[in-house]
Enzyme design. Structure first.
Site, PDB file in Angstrom:
ATOM      1  N   ASN A   1     -12.791  -9.845  -3.311  1.00  8.95           N
ATOM      2  CA  ASN A   1     -13.303  -9.837  -2.022  1.00  8.95           C
ATOM      3  C   ASN A   1     -14.473  -8.909  -1.509  1.00  8.95           C
ATOM      4  OD1 ASN A   1     -13.573  -9.752   0.841  1.00  8.95           O
ATOM      5  ND2 ASN A   1     -11.303  -9.774   1.499  1.00  8.95           N
TER       6      ASN A   1
ATOM      7  N   CYS B   1     -15.642  -9.658   7.111  1.00 10.88           N
ATOM      8  CA  CYS B   1     -15.838 -10.640   6.152  1.00 10.88           C
ATOM      9  C   CYS B   1     -16.341 -12.073   6.680  1.00 10.88           C
ATOM     10  CB  CYS B   1     -14.457 -11.034   5.571  1.00 10.88           C
ATOM     11  SG  CYS B   1     -13.439  -9.656   4.736  1.00 10.88           S
TER      12      CYS B   1
ATOM     13  N   HIS C   1     -15.187 -18.163   2.640  1.00 10.27           N
ATOM     14  CA  HIS C   1     -14.907 -16.810   2.222  1.00 10.27           C
ATOM     15  C   HIS C   1     -14.087 -16.494   0.968  1.00 10.27           C
ATOM     16  CE1 HIS C   1     -14.370 -12.433   2.284  1.00 10.27           C
ATOM     17  NE2 HIS C   1     -13.424 -12.698   2.831  1.00 10.27           N
TER      18      HIS C   1
HETATM   19  O1  UT7 Z   1     -11.013 -10.956   3.633  1.00  7.76           O
HETATM   20  C1  UT7 Z   1     -10.181 -10.934   4.693  1.00  7.76           C
HETATM   21  C2  UT7 Z   1      -9.241 -10.247   4.524  1.00  7.76           C
HETATM   22  N1  UT7 Z   1      -8.228 -10.006   3.426  1.00  7.76           N
HETATM   23  C3  UT7 Z   1      -7.412 -11.223   3.155  1.00  7.76           C
HETATM   24  O2  UT7 Z   1      -7.577 -12.332   3.204  1.00  7.76           O
HETATM   25  C4  UT7 Z   1      -6.311 -10.760   2.324  1.00  7.76           C
HETATM   26  C5  UT7 Z   1      -5.030 -11.605   2.883  1.00  7.76           C
HETATM   27  N2  UT7 Z   1      -3.855 -11.035   2.258  1.00  7.76           N
HETATM   28  C6  UT7 Z   1      -3.342 -11.669   0.778  1.00  7.76           C
HETATM   29  O3  UT7 Z   1      -4.255 -12.174   0.143  1.00  7.76           O
HETATM   30  C7  UT7 Z   1      -2.127 -11.406   0.230  1.00  7.76           C
HETATM   31  O4  UT7 Z   1      -1.114 -11.006   1.229  1.00  7.76           O
HETATM   32  C8  UT7 Z   1      -2.210 -10.113  -0.778  1.00  7.76           C
HETATM   33  C9  UT7 Z   1      -2.885 -10.674  -1.965  1.00  7.76           C
HETATM   34  C10 UT7 Z   1      -2.781  -8.747   0.012  1.00  7.76           C
HETATM   35  C11 UT7 Z   1      -0.729  -9.833  -0.892  1.00  7.76           C
HETATM   36  O5  UT7 Z   1       0.183 -10.701  -1.653  1.00  7.76           O
HETATM   37  P1  UT7 Z   1       1.296 -11.261  -0.990  1.00  7.76           P
HETATM   38  O6  UT7 Z   1       1.998 -12.536  -1.840  1.00  7.76           O
HETATM   39  O7  UT7 Z   1       1.446 -11.209   0.613  1.00  7.76           O
HETATM   40  O8  UT7 Z   1       2.371 -10.352  -1.265  1.00  7.76           O
HETATM   41  P2  UT7 Z   1       3.143  -8.983  -0.510  1.00  7.76           P
HETATM   42  O9  UT7 Z   1       2.259  -8.082   0.445  1.00  7.76           O
HETATM   43  O10 UT7 Z   1       4.219  -9.862   0.141  1.00  7.76           O
HETATM   44  O11 UT7 Z   1       3.700  -8.150  -1.569  1.00  7.76           O
HETATM   45  C12 UT7 Z   1       4.738  -8.648  -2.538  1.00  7.76           C
HETATM   46  C13 UT7 Z   1       5.194  -7.408  -3.461  1.00  7.76           C
HETATM   47  C14 UT7 Z   1       5.744  -6.361  -2.709  1.00  7.76           C
HETATM   48  O12 UT7 Z   1       6.730  -5.651  -3.442  1.00  7.76           O
HETATM   49  P3  UT7 Z   1       8.330  -5.943  -2.787  1.00  7.76           P
HETATM   50  O13 UT7 Z   1       8.294  -5.141  -1.374  1.00  7.76           O
HETATM   51  O14 UT7 Z   1       8.284  -7.443  -2.603  1.00  7.76           O
HETATM   52  O15 UT7 Z   1       9.309  -5.277  -3.766  1.00  7.76           O
HETATM   53  C15 UT7 Z   1       4.339  -5.446  -3.048  1.00  7.76           C
HETATM   54  O16 UT7 Z   1       4.991  -3.859  -2.917  1.00  7.76           O
HETATM   55  O17 UT7 Z   1       4.113  -7.061  -4.273  1.00  7.76           O
HETATM   56  C16 UT7 Z   1       3.841  -5.785  -4.318  1.00  7.76           C
HETATM   57  N3  UT7 Z   1       2.599  -5.371  -4.429  1.00  7.76           N
HETATM   58  C17 UT7 Z   1       1.838  -5.105  -5.895  1.00  7.76           C
HETATM   59  N4  UT7 Z   1       2.467  -5.239  -7.137  1.00  7.76           N
HETATM   60  C18 UT7 Z   1       1.849  -5.097  -7.996  1.00  7.76           C
HETATM   61  C19 UT7 Z   1       1.580  -5.256  -3.594  1.00  7.76           C
HETATM   62  N5  UT7 Z   1       0.337  -4.804  -4.276  1.00  7.76           N
HETATM   63  C20 UT7 Z   1       0.844  -5.031  -5.666  1.00  7.76           C
HETATM   64  C21 UT7 Z   1      -0.159  -4.943  -6.671  1.00  7.76           C
HETATM   65  N6  UT7 Z   1       0.648  -4.901  -8.214  1.00  7.76           N
HETATM   66  N7  UT7 Z   1      -1.159  -4.709  -6.724  1.00  7.76           N
END
Ligand code: UT7
Length: 319
Positions: A276, A113, A246
Site C-alpha cells: 500500500n 490514500c 487503490h
Molecule cells: O489504504 C486504505 C487503508 N488500509 C486498508 O485498506 C487496510 C484494510 N484492512 C486490511 O487490509 C486487513 O484488515 C488487514 C490486512 C490489516 C488485517 O487482516 P484481517 O483479516 O482483518 O486480520 P485481523 O486484523 O482480523 O487479524 C487476525 C489475526 C490477529 O490475531 P488473533 O487476534 O486472531 O489471534 C492478529 O493479531 O492476525 C494477527 N495478525 C498477524 N499475524 C501475523 C495481525 N497482523 C499480523 C501479521 N502477521 N503481520
C-alpha cells in the site's frame, strides 16, 4: 472541453523489503501477509530520499511519455501524506527540482490514500474550465518514515513509491466524471496523530489503524462510488474496460470486483509488488499497465480509492 491523460510515469525506490525479510523483524510469516493482503514485497526509500525525490523520476517519465517539456506544465498538484517538510509544499519543491520556471501554481492535496483521485479531480476542474493546458499530477509517498517497524499489524502493509500523470485540456474526451467524498467522523480508525508542538512531537507519529473497520468501510464505499460513477455516466459494469483501484489489499480489490461483477482480468492489480503506497498506488498501477501498452485508445477506465479521513472517490475516464 475535457482534460485527458497524455502521459504516465512511476518510480519505486531500489531497496526491496520482502515478506521473508519481515519475518526476521516481527512475529509474522510470508503466508499470513500474502494470504491476507496479496502483498509480496514493498520498496523502501533511502534514508535521505524524500517524497519529492521519488516524484522527480516519476514526473520526468510522465512528461517524456507525454512528449512535453517542463516549462509547458502550467499546474503542479502533488498528493502526499508524507510531505518533505511542514512547508513549503512538496509540489513547490518538485516544481523547483524539475526546473519548471514559469511561475505556474503548485500545491499539495492531502486525502491520504484517496489523494491521487482528489488531485486529479482538482486538476480536471482547472483544465476543463480552460484556465490551464497541461497539469502534472503526482502521488508520492515515503510511508516507511511513519511506520512503527515493531508493529506487525501495520508494518507489513505499506511501502514507498511515486506515480505521475500529465493531463492536457482539449476537445477529445478524457475524464468524464469525478466523485469525491469524506466522512470525518471516522478520523480515529486510520491516523498518524502526532503533531509538532514547540519543537517536539506530541502524540504518536506512527500509522495506527483499525484494520477490520477500515476493511469493511472500504469494500462498501468502493462499491457505492463505482455505482455512483456508472449511474452518472449511464453505464453498467460491462461498459467499463478497466478498473484501476487503490492498491491496499487484494481481498478488498477482489470483493469490489465481485460486487461489480467484473472479471479480475479487467482489474489492475500491482499490490503484490509495492504494497500500500497510499496516494502513489493508483498512478503506480496505472503506469504499470499503460507502459505494457494494454490500455487501448477510447477504452473506459474507472479509478477508485479510499483512505484515511475516511475519504473516498472515483474518476471515470476515456483513455
Ligand atoms: O489504504 C486504505 C487503508 N488500509 C486498508 O485498506 C487496510 C484494510 N484492512 C486490511 O487490509 C486487513 O484488515 C488487514 C490486512 C490489516 C488485517 O487482516 P484481517 O483479516 O482483518 O486480520 P485481523 O486484523 O482480523 O487479524 C487476525 C489475526 C490477529 O490475531 P488473533 O487476534 O486472531 O489471534 C492478529 O493479531 O492476525 C494477527 N495478525 C498477524 N499475524 C501475523 C495481525 N497482523 C499480523 C501479521 N502477521 N503481520
Amino acid at each position: 472541453m475535457y482534460s485527458r491523460i497524455i502521459g504516465t510515469g512511476s518510480h519505486l525506490p531500489e531497496k526491496i523489503l520482502s515478506n521473508h525479510d519481515l519475518e526476521k523483524m516481527v512475529d509474522t510469516s510470508h503466508d499470513w501477509i500474502f494470504s491476507r493482503t496479496g502483498i509480496n514485497e514493498r520498496h523502501i526509500a533511502g534514508e535521505n530520499e524524500l517524497a519529492s525525490d521519488l516524484a522527480v523520476p516519476a514526473s520526468r517519465r510522465a512528461m517524456e511519455s507525454a512528449g512535453i517539456e517542463a516549462d509547458e506544465i502550467d499546474l503542479v498538484i502533488v498528493a502526499t501524506t508524507t510531505p518533505d517538510m511542514l512547508f513549503p509544499s512538496t509540489a513547490t519543491i518538485l516544481q523547483s527540482k524539475l526546473g519548471i520556471r514559469n511561475n505556474c501554481p503548485a500545491f499539495d492535496v492531502q486525502a491520504v490514500c484517496t489523494g491521487f483521485i482528489y488531485a486529479l479531480a482538482t486538476a480536471d476542474c482547472y483544465l476543463k474550465s480552460g484556465k490551464y493546458r497541461h497539469a502534472l499530477v503526482v502521488g508520492t509517498e515515503v510511508l516507511s518514515r511513519i511506520i512503527d517497524w515493531t508493529d506487525r499489524s501495520t508494518c507489513v502493509l505499506f511501502g514507498d513509491g511515486a506515480g505521475a500523470v500529465v493531463l492536457k485540456s482539449g476537445e477529445t474526451p478524457g475524464i468524464l466524471s469525478s466523485h469525491l467524498h469524506a466522512d470525518g467522523s471516522y478520523n480515529p480508525i486510520l491516523a498518524a496523530p502526532g503533531r509538532v508542538c514547540n519543537g517536539k512531537i506530541r502524540g504518536s507519529p506512527f500509522v495506527s489503524m483499525n484494520g477490520n473497520a477500515v476493511f469493511k468501510i472500504a469494500v462498501n464505499v468502493l462499491e457505492q462510488v463505482a455505482e455512483e460513477a456508472m449511474q452518472a455516466n449511464r453505464m453498467s459494469p460491462s461498459d467499463i474496460d478497466w478498473l484501476v483501484p487503490h492498491q491496499a489489499n487484494i481481498r478488498i480489490i477482489e470483493a469490489t470486483a465481485k460486487k461489480l461483477s467484473m472479471d479480475m482480468e479487467r482489474v489492475v492489480v500491482t499490490v503484490d509488488r509495492h504494497g500500500n503506497t497510499s496516494a502513489a498506488s493508483i498512478p503506480l498501477a496505472l503506469d504499470h499497465v499503460a507502459r505494457e501498452g494494454r490500455f487501448r485508445e477510447g477504452e473506459t477506465l474507472l479509478m477508485e480509492g479510499v483512505g484515511g479521513g475516511i475519504t473516498w472517490g472515483s474518476l471515470l475516464l476515456k483513455w
